[in-house]
Design a protein around this motif. Structure first.
Motif, PDB file in Angstrom:
ATOM      1  N   ILE A   1     -57.286 -11.688  25.490  1.00 20.48           N
ATOM      2  CA  ILE A   1     -57.489 -10.939  26.626  1.00 20.48           C
ATOM      3  C   ILE A   1     -56.227 -10.177  27.331  1.00 20.48           C
ATOM      4  O   ILE A   1     -55.781  -9.337  27.599  1.00 20.48           O
TER       5      ILE A   1
ATOM      6  N   THR B   1     -69.589 -17.219  32.224  1.00 22.68           N
ATOM      7  CA  THR B   1     -69.928 -15.737  32.094  1.00 22.68           C
ATOM      8  C   THR B   1     -68.575 -15.038  33.145  1.00 22.68           C
ATOM      9  O   THR B   1     -68.262 -15.797  34.017  1.00 22.68           O
TER      10      THR B   1
ATOM     11  N   VAL C   1     -59.593 -16.957  23.261  1.00 22.47           N
ATOM     12  CA  VAL C   1     -60.228 -15.677  23.776  1.00 22.47           C
ATOM     13  C   VAL C   1     -59.380 -15.177  25.119  1.00 22.47           C
ATOM     14  O   VAL C   1     -59.130 -14.011  25.188  1.00 22.47           O
TER      15      VAL C   1
ATOM     16  N   ILE D   1     -64.958  -5.526  31.178  1.00 25.55           N
ATOM     17  CA  ILE D   1     -65.103  -6.500  30.150  1.00 25.55           C
ATOM     18  C   ILE D   1     -65.869  -7.633  30.215  1.00 25.55           C
ATOM     19  O   ILE D   1     -65.632  -8.318  31.298  1.00 25.55           O
TER      20      ILE D   1
ATOM     21  N   THR E   1     -66.306  -9.082  22.288  1.00 24.54           N
ATOM     22  CA  THR E   1     -66.748  -9.010  23.674  1.00 24.54           C
ATOM     23  C   THR E   1     -67.437  -7.502  23.952  1.00 24.54           C
ATOM     24  O   THR E   1     -67.759  -7.070  22.640  1.00 24.54           O
ATOM     25  N   ARG E   2     -67.816  -7.163  24.982  1.00 25.31           N
ATOM     26  CA  ARG E   2     -68.629  -6.017  25.468  1.00 25.31           C
ATOM     27  C   ARG E   2     -68.185  -5.342  26.716  1.00 25.31           C
ATOM     28  O   ARG E   2     -67.681  -6.153  27.534  1.00 25.31           O
ATOM     29  N   ASN E   3     -68.022  -4.083  26.483  1.00 27.95           N
ATOM     30  CA  ASN E   3     -67.924  -3.674  27.924  1.00 27.95           C
ATOM     31  C   ASN E   3     -69.217  -2.925  28.598  1.00 27.95           C
ATOM     32  O   ASN E   3     -69.980  -2.643  27.761  1.00 27.95           O
TER      33      ASN E   3
ATOM     34  N   LEU F   1     -67.565 -11.250  29.391  1.00 22.45           N
ATOM     35  CA  LEU F   1     -67.679 -12.741  28.279  1.00 22.45           C
ATOM     36  C   LEU F   1     -69.036 -13.491  28.620  1.00 22.45           C
ATOM     37  O   LEU F   1     -69.328 -13.380  29.892  1.00 22.45           O
TER      38      LEU F   1
ATOM     39  N   CYS G   1     -62.016  -3.586  24.032  1.00 21.97           N
ATOM     40  CA  CYS G   1     -63.023  -4.362  23.116  1.00 21.97           C
ATOM     41  C   CYS G   1     -62.675  -4.063  21.621  1.00 21.97           C
ATOM     42  O   CYS G   1     -62.617  -5.081  20.971  1.00 21.97           O
TER      43      CYS G   1
ATOM     44  N   TYR H   1     -61.358  -7.012  19.008  1.00 16.81           N
ATOM     45  CA  TYR H   1     -62.242  -7.311  17.865  1.00 16.81           C
ATOM     46  C   TYR H   1     -61.360  -7.041  16.706  1.00 16.81           C
ATOM     47  O   TYR H   1     -61.147  -7.939  15.655  1.00 16.81           O
TER      48      TYR H   1
ATOM     49  N   ALA I   1     -67.385 -14.239  21.733  1.00 16.36           N
ATOM     50  CA  ALA I   1     -67.428 -14.459  23.334  1.00 16.36           C
ATOM     51  C   ALA I   1     -68.435 -13.815  24.249  1.00 16.36           C
ATOM     52  O   ALA I   1     -68.274 -13.612  25.244  1.00 16.36           O
ATOM     53  N   ILE I   2     -69.315 -13.385  23.386  1.00 12.98           N
ATOM     54  CA  ILE I   2     -70.396 -12.421  24.297  1.00 12.98           C
ATOM     55  C   ILE I   2     -71.964 -13.179  23.657  1.00 12.98           C
ATOM     56  O   ILE I   2     -72.919 -12.665  23.975  1.00 12.98           O
TER      57      ILE I   2
END
Ligand code: PLP
Length: 462
Positions: free
Chosen positions: A445, A383, A441, A425, A418-420, A427, A407, A411, A59-60
């Motif tokens: 979340i 995004t 996704v 957070i 994803t990423r923070n 996407l 995150c 995972y 998702a990133i």
């Protein structure tokens, strides 16, 4: 010297690879307190697999805002294979060149805003930003204004990690203990409408224009080369500006002879539904820096696009040489992949599709609106930033540890990558994400954020 008998050139078990990694690799933006690794070995579309065979939704975008056309595209592999078998690389220095970089430059000029027709190739975003800073200073120098060398950048902006781009980046940790950083870089506040407290109750754009006016006055317009900014702040947490922000900034800069550099390393090539996001936002940039999506991340490439006027001045008859370049500037294999990638984006209608993905994300995350831990959900094309707050009244963000826990839970429990970025957070999925993948996704979340106990700083068990 290796400390294990494992043959390091063979993909091995997760344990072998983690061991070799921890022993030998220094990661970009490494988090030293985390002593485990996630080893991704395969991808197809929006799915990737780790070395244990576990499947994840990406998702990133390759973990870093790329993968526009999805993973595992045979078309791009074939473009790379074909070019490598013809000629993998020959320099673009001096009068040399290659057919692919010429064709790509012409293609970019065709896609770019009207007055942008010249291209310089780099190997990625940081090199591109450094190039843009040099171009701005050189441009003024050749026009008899060498004292114009200040660069205005913004807090929360992300422009890369080389000395120029790293200094322009508005994240103080990046300048820590590696100084002296690039001199003559000044930061102003960004448009971040959610954080009304930044603007003392004023309209954000009014506040920011007044701040920029004061900054120009203090430094002296005659000393300023350029301002650099992302059309929407990406690494800051996917933060789009108010509609009047860029047009008013543009006008003020133009009135003072200051160039505008749009850093479109994230936004260009479809992420927000346009080839170049700076255009509809009214930036009318003099220089546009791009990278990532130009090849969907398949091979490293950056492209710095500039107006005819800047191109003419820096390469003009009496300006001597343009003494700047990288070994891999205009790398034919990278340019061949970029050409094939841009064709795929156009043929598959991925600009439009990124808006559809945005609609799916928006709809899927609608339940978050009532969650007090969610300060704001910002979706711009394909995004999104979900800003998590410890206190909705003051807008104080959750701790970095808690955002990272979110995150990790996505995972580990849902197989969603994803990423923070701070408390947000983020996407940025491939533009080929399917509707049911978007559902997976957003459901994940909603589940994880629904279990957040901000007071305790924990996530309740599922
Ligand atoms: N500019 C922006 C907006 C970025 O997001 C990045 C990287 O994420 C960069 C520049 C730096 O690009 P690179 O990491 O390719 O050097």
């Amino acid at each position: 010297m290796t400390t294990t008998s494992t043959n390091p050139t063979q993909a091995g078990s997760m344990t072998d690879l983690e061991g070799l990694d921890l022993r030998h690799l220094l990661h970009p933006h490494q988090r030293n307190q985390r002593n485990f690794r996630r080893v991704i070995v395969r991808g197809q579309g929006s799915t990737v697999w780790d070395s244990t065979g576990r499947e994840f939704i990406d998702a990133i975008g390759g973990g870093i805002w790329v993968a526009q056309v999805g993973h595992g595209r045979a078309e791009l592999a074939e473009a790379a294979r074909k070019q490598a078998s013809e000629v993998a690389h020959f320099t673009g220095f001096f009068e040399y060149g290659n057919d692919k970089s010429i064709r790509l430059a012409a293609k970019l000029a065709e896609l770019a805003p009207e007055r942008i027709n010249r291209v310089f190739f780099a190997s990625g975003g940081s090199e591109g930003v450094d190039t843009a800073i040099k171009l701005a200073r050189l441009y003024h120098h050749h026009r008899g204004q060498s004292e114009r060398n200040w660069i205005i950048a913004r807090h929360f902006g992300y422009h890369g990690t080389s000395y120029g781009s790293g200094t322009a980046t508005g994240i103080p940790d990046m300048q820590f203990a590696v100084g002296p950083n690039l001199p003559h870089v000044e930061k102003v506040m960004p448009p971040y409408a959610y954080h009304t407290e930044f603007y003392g109750g004023q309209d954000p754009t009014d506040f920011l224009i007044a701040e920029l006016e004061q900054t120009i006055e203090r430094l002296g317009a005659e000393n300023i080369a350029a301002m650099i900014g992302e059309p929407i702040l990406g690494g800051g947490g996917v933060i789009p500006p108010p509609a009047d922000y860029w047009p008013r900034v543009r006008q003020l800069l133009r009135d003072n002879g200051i160039l505008l550099i749009a850093d479109e390393v994230i936004t260009a090539y479809g992420r927000t539904g346009h080839w170049f996001d700076s255009e509809p936002r009214g930036m009318d940039a003099d220089i546009i820096v791009t990278a990532k999506g130009i090849t969907s991340g398949y091979v490293p490439l950056g492209a710095v696009l500039m107006s005819d006027e800047i191109g003419d001045v820096v390469s003009g008859g009496d300006s001597g040489s343009f003494f700047h370049g990288y070994t891999y500037s205009g790398h034919p294999l990278a340019c061949a992949v970029a050409l094939a990638n841009l064709d795929l984006i156009a043929e598959e209608g991925l600009l439009k599709r990124s808006l559809t993905i945005g609609d799916w994300l928006q709809t899927g995350m609608a339940p978050l609106a009532d969650n007090p831990a969610v300060g704001e959900v910002r979706v711009v094309g394909a995004t999104a930033g979900i800003e998590l707050v410890a206190n909705p009244e003051t807008h104080e963000g959750v701790s970095l540890e808690l955002a990272l826990d979110v995150c990790d839970e996505l995972y580990n429990t849902h197989g969603v990558i994803t990423r923070n970025y701070g408390p947000t957070i983020v996407l940025s999925p491939p533009l080929v994400l399917e509707e049911q993948e978007a559902d997976r996704v957003t459901s994940a979340i909603c589940d994880v954020i629904g279990r957040l106990d901000v007071g305790e700083g924990t996530i309740k068990p599922a």
